[in-house]
Scaffold this active site. Structure first.
Site, mmCIF file in Angstrom:
data_model
loop_
_atom_site.group_PDB
_atom_site.id
_atom_site.type_symbol
_atom_site.label_atom_id
_atom_site.label_comp_id
_atom_site.label_asym_id
_atom_site.label_seq_id
_atom_site.Cartn_x
_atom_site.Cartn_y
_atom_site.Cartn_z
ATOM 1 N N HIS A 97 3.670 -4.661 -33.458
ATOM 2 C CA HIS A 97 2.976 -5.706 -33.701
ATOM 3 C C HIS A 97 1.319 -5.761 -33.196
ATOM 4 O O HIS A 97 0.691 -6.519 -33.606
ATOM 5 C CB HIS A 97 3.431 -7.011 -33.656
ATOM 6 N N ASP A 133 0.455 -5.952 -38.833
ATOM 7 C CA ASP A 133 0.739 -7.266 -39.101
ATOM 8 C C ASP A 133 1.974 -7.354 -40.276
ATOM 9 O O ASP A 133 2.188 -6.469 -40.896
ATOM 10 C CB ASP A 133 -0.652 -8.091 -39.352
#
Length: 259
Positions: free
Chosen positions: A229, A233
């Site tokens: 992450h 995204d």
């Protein structure tokens, strides 16, 4: 009274594995070596990664028909054509549109390397444990080329003959857990890679046709994506997955994107 017996334990000789542990009548201490040691190191490093997961399902009806038509051609060249080469090629084509999925991160330098070659690792179960051999330059390979190399790697893994070159330098990973069982899972990214996919088994399930009330049989496969992450995204992962899914649900469109 109140005291409890202490279990006996023995140390296993070098090279002993799960077979010894199953046969033993006492606790067995087994040294972690080879592929298993690499897995311990990789998974320990993955604890530093903020993992994200995205899941979806794919209708495999069209790909099932396409594969059935191509199997005799592959067999004439001595190639066993499973679904996996199609999934690998579709991933490579989708990576071409979302190249961040094929990058690697260097946290200390705050740099991200976008890799030109799609060196896709395929997680496999082997007598020595989990191995992830790599199919190199998938962007330049046909589906039959990928199937041929996949067969070679599977046979080498089964015989314990994978070389260092066969497992080094993976830029993106796929795990075909559905070959054993299961649908969804939470795949874990192994740094410096930033993405991994876990493929579920194909099931015959009822599905509505479009917006109508008509229900038909569908061959449904689940996919679970894991991402770092810090780099990937949720929106990018979803778009990448949608593109990969589109190639599989309309497999002829892959031919338009191949070079």
């Amino acid at each position: 009274a109140g005291a409890h017996a202490e279990r006996n334990s023995v140390s296993a000789p070098s090279g002993a594995g799960s077979e010894l542990a199953l046969a033993a009548e006492e606790d067995t201490v087994v040294p972690i070596r080879g592929y298993n040691r690499l897995m311990v190191k990789s998974m320990t490093e993955s604890l530093q990664v903020p993992q994200m997961c995205y899941s979806d399902e794919v209708n495999m009806n069209a790909l099932k028909l396409c594969r059935e038509e191509l199997k005799p051609l592959a067999a004439s060249e001595g190639i066993k054509l499973s679904y996996l080469p199609f999934l690998i090629k579709a991933a490579s084509l989708a990576i071409a549109e979302y190249p961040v999925l094929n990058s690697s991160i260097k946290v200390d330098d705050f740099t991200l390397t976008y890799h030109i070659d799609h060196d896709i690792g395929v997680a496999m179960d082997s007598p020595r444990g989990l191995v992830v051999p790599v199919i190199r330059r998938c962007q330049s390979l046909s589906i039959l080329d990928i199937a041929r190399e996949l067969t070679r790697l599977q046979e080498a893994a089964k015989e314990g003959n994978l070389s260092e070159e066969d497992i080094a330098g993976v830029t993106f990973s796929l795990s075909n857990i559905g070959a054993i069982g299961g649908t969804y899972m939470g795949p874990i990214v192994a740094p410096p890679q930033v993405a991994i996919g876990a493929i579920g088994k194909i099931q015959r399930l009822p599905r509505f046709v479009g917006d109508s009330n008509e229900v038909k049989e569908a061959n449904i496969m689940q996919i679970s994506w894991g991402g770092d992450h810090r780099v990937v995204d949720g929106a990018t992962m979803a778009r990448f997955s949608n593109q990969w899914k589109a190639y599989l649900e309309r497999p002829m469109t892959m031919t338009l994107s191949m070079k």
